[in-house]
Write a protein that holds these residues in place. Structure first.
Motif, PDB file in Angstrom:
ATOM      1  N   ILE A   1      41.987  -3.530  86.980  1.00 17.08           N
ATOM      2  CA  ILE A   1      40.702  -3.940  86.403  1.00 17.08           C
ATOM      3  C   ILE A   1      40.894  -5.138  85.482  1.00 17.08           C
ATOM      4  N   THR A   2      41.961  -5.111  84.657  1.00 19.61           N
ATOM      5  CA  THR A   2      42.207  -6.242  83.739  1.00 19.61           C
ATOM      6  C   THR A   2      42.504  -7.510  84.521  1.00 19.61           C
ATOM      7  N   ASN A   3      43.326  -7.399  85.570  1.00 18.82           N
ATOM      8  CA  ASN A   3      43.645  -8.579  86.389  1.00 18.82           C
ATOM      9  C   ASN A   3      42.389  -9.126  87.075  1.00 18.82           C
ATOM     10  N   PHE A   4      41.536  -8.262  87.510  1.00 15.55           N
ATOM     11  CA  PHE A   4      40.315  -8.696  88.189  1.00 15.55           C
ATOM     12  C   PHE A   4      39.395  -9.457  87.232  1.00 15.55           C
ATOM     13  N   LYS A   5      39.325  -9.007  85.993  1.00 16.23           N
ATOM     14  CA  LYS A   5      38.497  -9.705  85.007  1.00 16.23           C
ATOM     15  C   LYS A   5      39.040 -11.096  84.742  1.00 16.23           C
ATOM     16  N   MET A   6      40.374 -11.225  84.604  1.00 17.18           N
ATOM     17  CA  MET A   6      40.983 -12.524  84.363  1.00 17.18           C
ATOM     18  C   MET A   6      40.693 -13.468  85.526  1.00 17.18           C
TER      19      MET A   6
ATOM     20  N   GLU B   1      35.119 -18.720  87.527  1.00 17.87           N
ATOM     21  CA  GLU B   1      33.862 -19.255  87.002  1.00 17.87           C
ATOM     22  C   GLU B   1      34.073 -20.647  86.424  1.00 17.87           C
ATOM     23  N   SER B   2      35.188 -20.838  85.695  1.00 16.83           N
ATOM     24  CA  SER B   2      35.460 -22.168  85.117  1.00 16.83           C
ATOM     25  C   SER B   2      35.695 -23.192  86.213  1.00 16.83           C
TER      26      SER B   2
END
Length: 431
Positions: free
Chosen positions: A354-359, A365-366
């Protein structure tokens, strides 16, 4: 004298009919012959009245004579030799009634055709009926063969009336005769019964007691029947009874009976042999039953031994089940501990994912924002370049159109000069 005798006979006949009418009542008019007799009595009385007053009427006299002749023919029923023919005549007229309609129609049609073919102005009885009817008797003088139509009419008359109709009536009468021969005795006895019934009505005029009785016909025991011709049908029947059955069928039937007897004897012998075979089979069956009894005793011993073996097997099977149950319990406990460890590891892995997916989402997006800005700037630059190019193209098109206009003006001036030259040349040629 003759007149008085005829009146006496007719008076007796009228009395006969009056007695029948009184005894029978309304049933008297259900018979056609009784109606004819009633009309005959009336015409005879009327003729007597005319005779007393010296009044002659030929048609009435003719009708009276015809009816009396018919009554005279019915009187022949009282005799054995003529009774046969009176009934035969009655049947012939009954079978011919529809044929006579066709015959009358064809005769009238041929008479009309002959009168038209011969150009006769008036249609008479001779031209309408006698001329065509005379052909049957062989008189053909009335059919003149002066033209083609008369010849055709003559041929039709000969073919239809003389050949076809005569042969038809002969065949009809032949069939009637054969049919009558089959039931000749019945008709004979029925006519006798009718005569006896009429006589009984006269005798029972005073005594009106109805008694049922039978008609007994007596025949001579030692007289042989005459060999008169009895018709084709009866002759065929007698032939079938006497010759065909006795001479042809009986030998065949006897031969068949002999063959059947032989077959029955052979069947009896075969049946005996079959009985012997069946007896031997029965003996073998008894032996087989003995063997079955021995086998059953052996099966019982084997069943007892199998029962002992089954008890040992059941005890061993119970022991094995107990051991397996304990082993299964141990395995279940180990599996539960392993499943718990696996669940903890899976939870830790899920958190890392989950943390990797958020990163990754933040980086994407950038990057998307930067690419969008570059695409927009490039699109603006392309629009500016296209607008400048379109302006240049419009200017070039306007210049081209101006040049085309100048060329068209030059061409028009050249055409004017050519026309002037042509006009000058035409004037010089005129001079």
């Amino acid at each position: 004298m003759f007149i008085y005798l005829s009146f006496l006979i007719n008076a007796l006949l009228i009395g006969w009919e009056a007695i029948q009418l009184r005894t029978i009542g309304r049933q008297y008019f259900q018979n056609i012959m009784n109606i004819i007799d009633f009309i005959r009595c009336f015409t005879t009385v009327l003729f007597g009245i005319f005779l007393l007053y010296d009044f002659e009427h030929s048609i009435m006299t003719w009708i009276m004579i015809v009816l009396n002749i018919i009554r005279g023919i019915t009187g022949f029923r009282a005799f054995g030799n003529t009774r046969y023919y009176t009934k035969l005549l009655q049947m012939c007229f009954d079978r011919m009634k529809y044929f006579l309609l066709i015959f009358i129609y064809s005769t009238l049609a041929l008479g009309i055709m002959n009168s038209i073919a011969s150009n006769q102005e008036n249609i008479t009885f001779k031209s309408l009926w006698s001329s065509s009817f005379d052909i049957i008797a062989g008189t053909t003088d009335s059919f003149y063969q002066e033209n083609t139509i008369q010849t055709i009419t003559y041929i039709l008359a000969i073919t239809v009336n003389m050949i076809i109709m005569l042969n038809m009536i002969i065949s009809i009468l032949g069939d009637v005769f054969d049919e009558f021969q089959l039931d000749a005795e019945i008709y004979n006895y029925s006519e006798m019964a009718d005569i006896i019934f009429e006589i009984d009505q006269l005798l029972s005029f005073r005594n009106k007691k109805n008694k049922l009785s039978y008609l007994h016909v007596c025949m001579h025991a030692y007289e042989k029947p005459t060999d008169n011709w009895k018709g084709k049908i009866i002759d065929i029947r007698e032939y079938l009874k006497d010759k065909f059955l006795n001479e042809s069928l009986k030998p065949l039937i006897d031969e068949n009976n002999n063959q059947i007897k032989k077959i029955e004897e052979n069947a009896a012998l075969n049946f005996k042999s079959m009985n012997n075979i069946v007896n031997t089979i029965d003996e073998k069956v008894t032996n087989f039953n003995m063997m079955n009894e021995k086998n059953e005793s052996n099966y019982k011993i084997i069943d007892e031994k199998v029962a002992v073996v089954d008890e040992d097997f059941i005890t061993n099977f119970k022991m094995m089940n107990e051991k397996n149950e304990s082993n299964f319990k141990m395995m279940d406990e180990k599996n539960e501990s392993n499943f718990k460890m696996m669940d903890e590891k899976v939870v830790a892995i899920d958190e890392k994912v989950i943390t990797n997916f958020k990163m990754m989402n933040e980086k994407n997006e950038s990057n998307f924002k930067a690419t969008d800005e570059k695409v927009i700037t490039n699109f603006k630059m392309m629009n500016e370049k296209n607008e400048s190019n379109f302006k240049m193209m419009d200017e070039k098109m306007n210049a081209f159109q101006n040049k085309v206009g100048e060329i068209e003006g030059a061409i028009s001036s050249i055409n004017e000069n050519i026309q002037l030259l042509l006009s000058v040349l035409s004037k010089k040629s005129d001079l």
